[in-house]
Write an enzyme that holds these catalytic residues in place. Structure first.
Site, short mmCIF file in Angstrom:
data_model
loop_
_atom_site.label_atom_id
_atom_site.label_comp_id
_atom_site.label_asym_id
_atom_site.label_seq_id
_atom_site.Cartn_x
_atom_site.Cartn_y
_atom_site.Cartn_z
N LEU A 99 27.75 59.43 13.85
CA LEU A 99 28.73 60.28 14.86
C LEU A 99 29.03 59.50 16.16
O LEU A 99 28.22 58.67 16.44
CB LEU A 99 28.07 61.59 15.00
CG LEU A 99 27.51 62.63 13.95
CD1 LEU A 99 26.92 63.80 14.34
CD2 LEU A 99 29.20 63.05 13.25
N ASP A 100 30.35 59.78 16.70
CA ASP A 100 30.85 58.94 17.76
C ASP A 100 29.68 59.47 18.80
O ASP A 100 29.08 60.33 18.80
CB ASP A 100 32.11 59.16 18.16
CG ASP A 100 33.03 58.88 17.23
OD1 ASP A 100 32.76 57.77 16.33
OD2 ASP A 100 34.33 59.46 17.23
N ARG A 101 29.62 58.47 19.99
CA ARG A 101 28.88 58.76 21.16
C ARG A 101 29.21 60.13 21.72
O ARG A 101 28.34 60.87 22.06
CB ARG A 101 28.88 57.77 22.13
CG ARG A 101 27.92 58.05 23.28
CD ARG A 101 28.59 56.94 24.44
NE ARG A 101 28.10 55.62 24.28
CZ ARG A 101 26.97 55.11 24.52
NH1 ARG A 101 25.92 55.87 25.10
NH2 ARG A 101 26.61 53.85 24.15
N THR A 103 30.34 62.82 19.96
CA THR A 103 30.29 63.80 18.99
C THR A 103 28.90 64.52 19.04
O THR A 103 27.98 63.80 19.11
CB THR A 103 30.78 63.36 17.58
OG1 THR A 103 32.02 62.72 17.70
CG2 THR A 103 30.61 64.22 16.66
N LYS A 185 39.34 61.96 14.63
CA LYS A 185 40.11 61.86 15.87
C LYS A 185 41.30 61.03 15.45
O LYS A 185 42.31 61.37 16.04
CB LYS A 185 39.40 60.98 16.85
CG LYS A 185 38.09 61.69 17.44
CD LYS A 185 37.54 60.56 18.26
CE LYS A 185 36.03 61.49 18.69
NZ LYS A 185 35.22 60.56 19.27
#
Ligand code: URA
Length: 240
Positions: A99-101, A103, A185
């Site tokens: 997961l992105d930072r 998220t 995104k």
């Protein structure tokens, strides 16, 4: 597996502590004292430390509600593993997927490489469900394009399987069956919208426990693990 590695994977000892206790003669394999940390264990070998059988579950499965600000790596001060006791790092736990930072939400942490590989394999198309907040509401035309499919900047075609308004302004529940880099995104960007908040709430049969605040984790329940294994075509019980 090497004896020192086996002891370290129990989570009770670091690799160097394991080597030390083996050399001190505190470890017996099948009732024989073994002094060689590189001794090769066979499946079913009985390992004792100080006269007590070392029993542990080979695999660990944890559900984490990832907070924003941490990354899905295994090293570094900002790794999600910093939220767990050291024992799990020693046992080789890693995040199954990224997961992105920024998220939040459901992240499975495990040391079961086979299960993680199946969960993430593009061929399996395991559904991922997210809650998103956008910069502005979607027009009916944008909604249609997101469901039909859009070409991302890298040329990849992608689509959401579902895009449902949650009832809150600019908030949607979306389902995607692949896990490419920044895919949620990038899909919204291709439709002309920006994601300003993103949270994963489900991955295959796993749903984020609503009682788990960001930054908290818990082991999967036996039912959750069985459902996950079943969904991935793995045998019902965990091999030891
Ligand atoms: N898609 C994204 O864009 N970011 C995530 O963290 C997960 C899916």
């Amino acid at each position: 597996m090497r004896l020192d590695r086996y002891l370290a994977r129990s989570g009770r000892y670091s690799r160097s502590e394991a080597r030390k206790i083996i050399q001190q003669g505190r470890v017996r394999v099948n009732f024989l004292e073994i002094h060689n940390p590189g001794y090769h264990l066979k499946p079913g070998d009985r390992v004792e430390v100080d006269g007590e059988v070392l029993a542990y579950e080979a695999h660990v499965y944890l559900m984490l509600n990832k907070p924003a600000g941490l990354v899905s790596s295994t090293t570094g001060e900002d790794s999600v593993l910093t939220l767990l006791p050291d024992e799990f790092r020693r046992r080789g736990v890693f995040p199954a997927g990224r997961l992105d930072r920024d998220t939040e939400g459901l992240l499975l942490l495990t040391n079961d490489g086979q299960l993680a590989q199946r969960l993430l394999h593009p061929k399996r198309q395991v559904p991922r469900e997210y809650l998103v907040t956008l910069d502005a509401p979607l027009s009916p035309e944008q909604l249609g394009r997101l469901l039909e499919g859009l070409t991302l900047r890298d040329g990849h075609r992608a689509r959401f399987e579902a895009v449902d308004p949650t009832g809150l302004p600019r908030n949607y529940r979306v389902v995607l069956r692949e896990g490419r880099y920044h895919e949620v995104k990038r899909l919204f960007a291709a439709a002309g919208r920006r994601v300003i908040y993103l949270k994963r709430v489900a991955f295959g049969p796993l749903r984020l426990d609503p009682d788990l605040p960001p930054g908290r984790w818990r082991p999967l329940t036996a039912e959750e693990l069985q459902a996950l294994r079943r969904a991935l075509g793995l045998a019902a019980s965990t091999p030891r």
